[in-house]
Design a protein around this motif. Sequence first.
Motif, mmCIF file in Angstrom:
data_model
loop_
_atom_site.group_PDB
_atom_site.id
_atom_site.type_symbol
_atom_site.label_atom_id
_atom_site.label_comp_id
_atom_site.label_asym_id
_atom_site.label_seq_id
_atom_site.Cartn_x
_atom_site.Cartn_y
_atom_site.Cartn_z
ATOM 1 N N GLY A 139 0.928 -1.051 0.058
ATOM 2 C CA GLY A 139 0.041 -0.082 -0.172
ATOM 3 C C GLY A 139 0.964 1.219 0.004
ATOM 4 O O GLY A 139 1.936 1.195 0.398
ATOM 5 N N GLY A 140 0.374 2.233 -0.495
ATOM 6 C CA GLY A 140 1.152 3.781 -0.441
ATOM 7 C C GLY A 140 2.103 3.712 -1.320
ATOM 8 O O GLY A 140 2.660 4.651 -1.430
ATOM 9 N N ALA A 141 2.525 2.545 -2.103
ATOM 10 C CA ALA A 141 3.412 3.006 -3.195
ATOM 11 C C ALA A 141 3.046 3.154 -4.489
ATOM 12 O O ALA A 141 4.097 2.823 -5.346
ATOM 13 N N GLY A 142 1.846 3.643 -4.605
ATOM 14 C CA GLY A 142 1.416 3.590 -5.936
ATOM 15 C C GLY A 142 1.111 2.382 -6.513
ATOM 16 O O GLY A 142 1.220 1.281 -6.219
ATOM 17 N N PRO A 143 0.862 2.397 -8.074
ATOM 18 C CA PRO A 143 0.466 0.947 -8.720
ATOM 19 C C PRO A 143 1.678 0.053 -9.090
ATOM 20 O O PRO A 143 2.785 0.525 -8.667
ATOM 21 N N LEU A 144 1.148 -1.095 -8.846
ATOM 22 C CA LEU A 144 2.169 -2.108 -9.249
ATOM 23 C C LEU A 144 2.623 -1.816 -10.786
ATOM 24 O O LEU A 144 1.746 -1.865 -11.605
ATOM 25 N N LEU A 145 3.831 -1.846 -11.115
ATOM 26 C CA LEU A 145 4.384 -1.680 -12.547
ATOM 27 C C LEU A 145 4.978 -2.910 -12.999
ATOM 28 O O LEU A 145 6.073 -3.485 -12.386
ATOM 29 N N LEU A 146 4.240 -3.682 -13.941
ATOM 30 C CA LEU A 146 4.886 -4.968 -14.216
ATOM 31 C C LEU A 146 5.824 -4.733 -15.503
ATOM 32 O O LEU A 146 5.353 -4.026 -16.532
ATOM 33 N N LEU B 222 8.884 6.773 -15.909
ATOM 34 C CA LEU B 222 7.613 5.576 -15.884
ATOM 35 C C LEU B 222 7.780 4.835 -14.547
ATOM 36 O O LEU B 222 6.914 4.469 -13.891
ATOM 37 N N LEU B 223 9.007 4.348 -14.490
ATOM 38 C CA LEU B 223 9.293 3.497 -13.357
ATOM 39 C C LEU B 223 9.187 3.905 -11.958
ATOM 40 O O LEU B 223 8.941 3.522 -10.950
ATOM 41 N N ALA B 224 9.406 5.442 -11.955
ATOM 42 C CA ALA B 224 9.066 6.041 -10.582
ATOM 43 C C ALA B 224 7.596 6.091 -10.144
ATOM 44 O O ALA B 224 7.661 6.710 -8.924
ATOM 45 N N ALA B 225 6.771 5.803 -10.971
ATOM 46 C CA ALA B 225 5.499 6.173 -10.728
ATOM 47 C C ALA B 225 4.809 4.983 -9.844
ATOM 48 O O ALA B 225 3.517 5.096 -9.618
ATOM 49 N N GLY B 226 5.577 4.058 -9.632
ATOM 50 C CA GLY B 226 4.884 2.927 -8.572
ATOM 51 C C GLY B 226 5.706 2.088 -8.065
ATOM 52 O O GLY B 226 7.160 2.124 -8.314
ATOM 53 N N ARG B 227 5.453 0.744 -7.978
ATOM 54 C CA ARG B 227 6.221 -0.364 -7.482
ATOM 55 C C ARG B 227 6.701 -1.298 -8.668
ATOM 56 O O ARG B 227 5.816 -1.911 -9.284
ATOM 57 N N VAL B 228 7.853 -1.211 -9.061
ATOM 58 C CA VAL B 228 8.416 -2.268 -9.951
ATOM 59 C C VAL B 228 8.383 -3.757 -9.768
ATOM 60 O O VAL B 228 8.759 -4.164 -8.644
ATOM 61 N N VAL B 229 7.743 -4.625 -10.584
ATOM 62 C CA VAL B 229 7.816 -6.010 -10.424
ATOM 63 C C VAL B 229 8.128 -6.694 -11.718
ATOM 64 O O VAL B 229 7.291 -6.300 -12.734
ATOM 65 N N ALA C 138 10.304 -9.686 -8.315
ATOM 66 C CA ALA C 138 10.169 -10.288 -9.744
ATOM 67 C C ALA C 138 9.070 -11.461 -9.518
ATOM 68 O O ALA C 138 8.793 -11.953 -8.354
ATOM 69 N N ALA C 139 8.377 -11.613 -10.588
ATOM 70 C CA ALA C 139 7.520 -12.823 -10.578
ATOM 71 C C ALA C 139 7.448 -13.594 -12.013
ATOM 72 O O ALA C 139 7.332 -13.111 -13.083
ATOM 73 N N VAL C 140 7.406 -14.810 -11.848
ATOM 74 C CA VAL C 140 7.356 -15.660 -13.111
ATOM 75 C C VAL C 140 6.232 -16.667 -13.158
ATOM 76 O O VAL C 140 5.685 -17.083 -11.851
#
Length: 249
Positions: free
Chosen positions: A100-107, A183-190, A232-234
């Motif tokens: 929560g609070g870290a913006g959207p998930l960025l896949l 773009l990567l700064a706008a949320g949580r990178v996965v 990361a997710a696979v």
Amino acid sequence: MRGWWREISGLVLPVSCGGCGKPRAELCEECRAALHGGVPRRVRPDPEPAGLPVVHAAAAYENAVRAVLLAHKERGELGLAGALGKALAGAVRAGTGQAGGAGPLLLVPVPSARRAVAARGHDPARRIALAAAGELRRGGVRAQVVAVLRQRRAVADQAGLGARERQVNLAGALEVVAGGERLLAAGRVVLVDDLLTTGASLAEAARAVRAARGHTSTATGYDATGYDGGQAAVVAVSPSAFEINRNCQ
Ligand SMILES: [Zn+2]
């Protein structure tokens, strides 16, 4: 042309399960269960490459799961992307928990080699990522695909290379496109991919993201910019890695 033919032929020819070949369904109940029935978990290749993010996987790469991934990737059975995306979404959720609070998930999909994309007519990881983001959004999680990684030089086919050779082959192979760091700064990178083998691709992808964000360390834990060192997710991982990590959260 090939994609066009597939779409038309899918309308007039009998379909068969991408996992087991059983007729009349693109994915039968049993194979769907193999893909979605497991509990996504943290996985670690052995040896673990330096800089590998924390990786969660949905299933073991065997039997129906392997067949479905290959049908999607190599035979262009694009209708399987939805089911694969659902599995990937499960792995993303397992890794991000109640973020929560870290913006959207960025896949951020790990890109295929350009030559492979040209030969296959599509980029499988990107397609599965789009399906996963849709699945997450339907579940109320803000998620989007940010396809900012690209190959900056040609790499050899990874098949047949050992863990160490794969790392050498891939070192410095990826970069974030110009403007991608914003773009990567706008949320949580996965970082997302269809398959984890040695982890070399995900480690290289994580390095490229860190480099774009001005980080050279592999430290984990949130830093001032909110980048947590990598997640990361696979969809799938080798059966041994999936089983060994059964109790590892
Ligand atoms: Zn089946």
